[in-house]
Design a protein around this motif. Structure first.
Motif, PDB file in Angstrom:
ATOM      1  N   UNK A  15       0.873  -0.989  -0.078  1.00  0.00           N
ATOM      2  CA  UNK A  15       0.134   0.015   0.049  1.00  0.00           C
ATOM      3  C   UNK A  15       0.861   1.157   0.146  1.00  0.00           C
ATOM      4  N   UNK A  16       0.656   2.061  -1.087  1.00  0.00           N
ATOM      5  CA  UNK A  16       1.831   3.143  -1.282  1.00  0.00           C
ATOM      6  C   UNK A  16       0.963   4.501  -1.642  1.00  0.00           C
ATOM      7  N   UNK A  17       1.740   5.294  -1.395  1.00  0.00           N
ATOM      8  CA  UNK A  17       1.213   6.999  -2.081  1.00  0.00           C
ATOM      9  C   UNK A  17       2.279   7.305  -3.204  1.00  0.00           C
ATOM     10  N   UNK A  18       3.321   6.187  -3.286  1.00  0.00           N
ATOM     11  CA  UNK A  18       4.278   6.361  -4.665  1.00  0.00           C
ATOM     12  C   UNK A  18       4.125   4.930  -5.299  1.00  0.00           C
ATOM     13  N   UNK A  19       3.224   4.742  -5.950  1.00  0.00           N
ATOM     14  CA  UNK A  19       2.992   3.482  -6.705  1.00  0.00           C
ATOM     15  C   UNK A  19       4.029   3.169  -7.747  1.00  0.00           C
ATOM     16  N   UNK A  20       4.393   4.353  -8.447  1.00  0.00           N
ATOM     17  CA  UNK A  20       5.239   4.034  -9.541  1.00  0.00           C
ATOM     18  C   UNK A  20       6.793   3.763  -9.158  1.00  0.00           C
ATOM     19  N   UNK A  21       7.244   4.237  -7.933  1.00  0.00           N
ATOM     20  CA  UNK A  21       8.521   4.000  -7.568  1.00  0.00           C
ATOM     21  C   UNK A  21       8.511   2.620  -7.165  1.00  0.00           C
ATOM     22  N   UNK A  22       7.389   2.010  -6.496  1.00  0.00           N
ATOM     23  CA  UNK A  22       7.367   0.708  -5.891  1.00  0.00           C
ATOM     24  C   UNK A  22       7.422  -0.187  -6.935  1.00  0.00           C
ATOM     25  N   UNK A  23       6.556   0.059  -8.237  1.00  0.00           N
ATOM     26  CA  UNK A  23       6.424  -0.956  -9.224  1.00  0.00           C
ATOM     27  C   UNK A  23       7.783  -0.798 -10.030  1.00  0.00           C
ATOM     28  N   UNK A  24       8.515   0.427 -10.078  1.00  0.00           N
ATOM     29  CA  UNK A  24       9.747   0.429 -10.896  1.00  0.00           C
ATOM     30  C   UNK A  24      10.891  -0.120 -10.132  1.00  0.00           C
ATOM     31  N   UNK A  25      10.885  -0.106  -8.788  1.00  0.00           N
ATOM     32  CA  UNK A  25      12.151  -0.762  -8.249  1.00  0.00           C
ATOM     33  C   UNK A  25      11.806  -2.096  -7.989  1.00  0.00           C
ATOM     34  N   UNK A  26      10.502  -2.685  -7.828  1.00  0.00           N
ATOM     35  CA  UNK A  26      10.458  -4.099  -7.732  1.00  0.00           C
ATOM     36  C   UNK A  26      10.300  -4.846  -9.106  1.00  0.00           C
ATOM     37  N   UNK A  27       9.985  -4.067 -10.017  1.00  0.00           N
ATOM     38  CA  UNK A  27       9.970  -4.583 -11.466  1.00  0.00           C
ATOM     39  C   UNK A  27      11.211  -4.883 -11.909  1.00  0.00           C
ATOM     40  N   UNK A  28      12.206  -3.665 -11.753  1.00  0.00           N
ATOM     41  CA  UNK A  28      13.816  -3.888 -12.091  1.00  0.00           C
ATOM     42  C   UNK A  28      14.481  -5.021 -11.266  1.00  0.00           C
ATOM     43  N   UNK A  29      14.006  -5.047 -10.137  1.00  0.00           N
ATOM     44  CA  UNK A  29      14.633  -6.167  -9.218  1.00  0.00           C
ATOM     45  C   UNK A  29      14.360  -7.494  -9.419  1.00  0.00           C
ATOM     46  N   UNK A  30      12.992  -7.762  -9.569  1.00  0.00           N
ATOM     47  CA  UNK A  30      12.565  -9.125  -9.743  1.00  0.00           C
ATOM     48  C   UNK A  30      12.027  -9.447 -11.116  1.00  0.00           C
ATOM     49  N   UNK A  31      11.907  -8.557 -12.054  1.00  0.00           N
ATOM     50  CA  UNK A  31      11.500  -8.464 -13.401  1.00  0.00           C
ATOM     51  C   UNK A  31       9.860  -8.657 -13.445  1.00  0.00           C
ATOM     52  N   UNK A  32       9.225  -8.124 -12.513  1.00  0.00           N
ATOM     53  CA  UNK A  32       7.792  -8.168 -12.400  1.00  0.00           C
ATOM     54  C   UNK A  32       7.097  -7.212 -13.153  1.00  0.00           C
ATOM     55  N   UNK A  62      -2.715   1.865  -4.660  1.00  0.00           N
ATOM     56  CA  UNK A  62      -2.402   3.254  -4.602  1.00  0.00           C
ATOM     57  C   UNK A  62      -3.149   3.751  -3.524  1.00  0.00           C
ATOM     58  N   UNK A  63      -2.495   4.283  -2.377  1.00  0.00           N
ATOM     59  CA  UNK A  63      -3.215   4.976  -1.339  1.00  0.00           C
ATOM     60  C   UNK A  63      -3.567   6.200  -1.385  1.00  0.00           C
ATOM     61  N   UNK A  64      -2.919   6.987  -2.296  1.00  0.00           N
ATOM     62  CA  UNK A  64      -3.198   8.383  -2.681  1.00  0.00           C
ATOM     63  C   UNK A  64      -3.029   9.225  -1.297  1.00  0.00           C
TER      64      UNK A  64
END
Length: 127
Positions: A15-32, A62-64
């Motif tokens: 749950x985050x107010x920064x979804x793009x950062x979360x998605x980018x980080x874990x997407x690059x780390x784990x290829x999600x 996305x918590x907004x």
């Protein structure tokens, strides 16, 4: 496709107010990869698709700014309501009462006796 066993950790959620950062980080780390999940009206949610997976393994909500950031796990149970009741008997605090989404998933959030936030969920019956 393998179905998770009951009473096992079978989902995770950020749950985050920064979804793009979360998605980018874990997407690059784990290829999600991420796909929009529209099962709960009024909620912006992205399901996490690990490489080669046939089904999502988790999600990004996305918590907004509506609640503090968190990362939790969900345990697959047969009966969410009964599990929440039993957890309460054991001293857990109910953070979110059981609810269902339009796809038939039922879920709730709790805080255990040591203060840890976790969730439980059940899947709709197979057709």
């Amino acid at each position: 496709m393998t179905v998770p066993a009951f009473n096992s950790v079978a989902w995770f959620e950020f749950g985050t107010d920064q979804p793009e950062k979360v998605k980018e980080f874990y997407g690059e780390l784990f290829d999600w990869n991420y796909v929009p999940n529209t099962n709960t009206p009024g909620v912006t949610y992205h399901s996490v698709m690990p490489p080669g997976a046939q089904r999502p393994a988790g999600g990004v909500w996305e918590s907004e700014g509506g609640f503090p950031d968190y990362a939790i796990f969900y345990v697959l149970v047969q009966d969410v309501t009964a599990t929440v009741e039993r957890a309460g008997e054991l001293g857990a605090e109910v953070l979110m009462e059981p609810v269902s989404d339009s796809a038939g998933f039922r879920f709730a959030r709790l805080r255990d006796t040591a203060g840890n936030h976790f969730g439980v969920f059940s899947a709709p019956a197979a057709p």
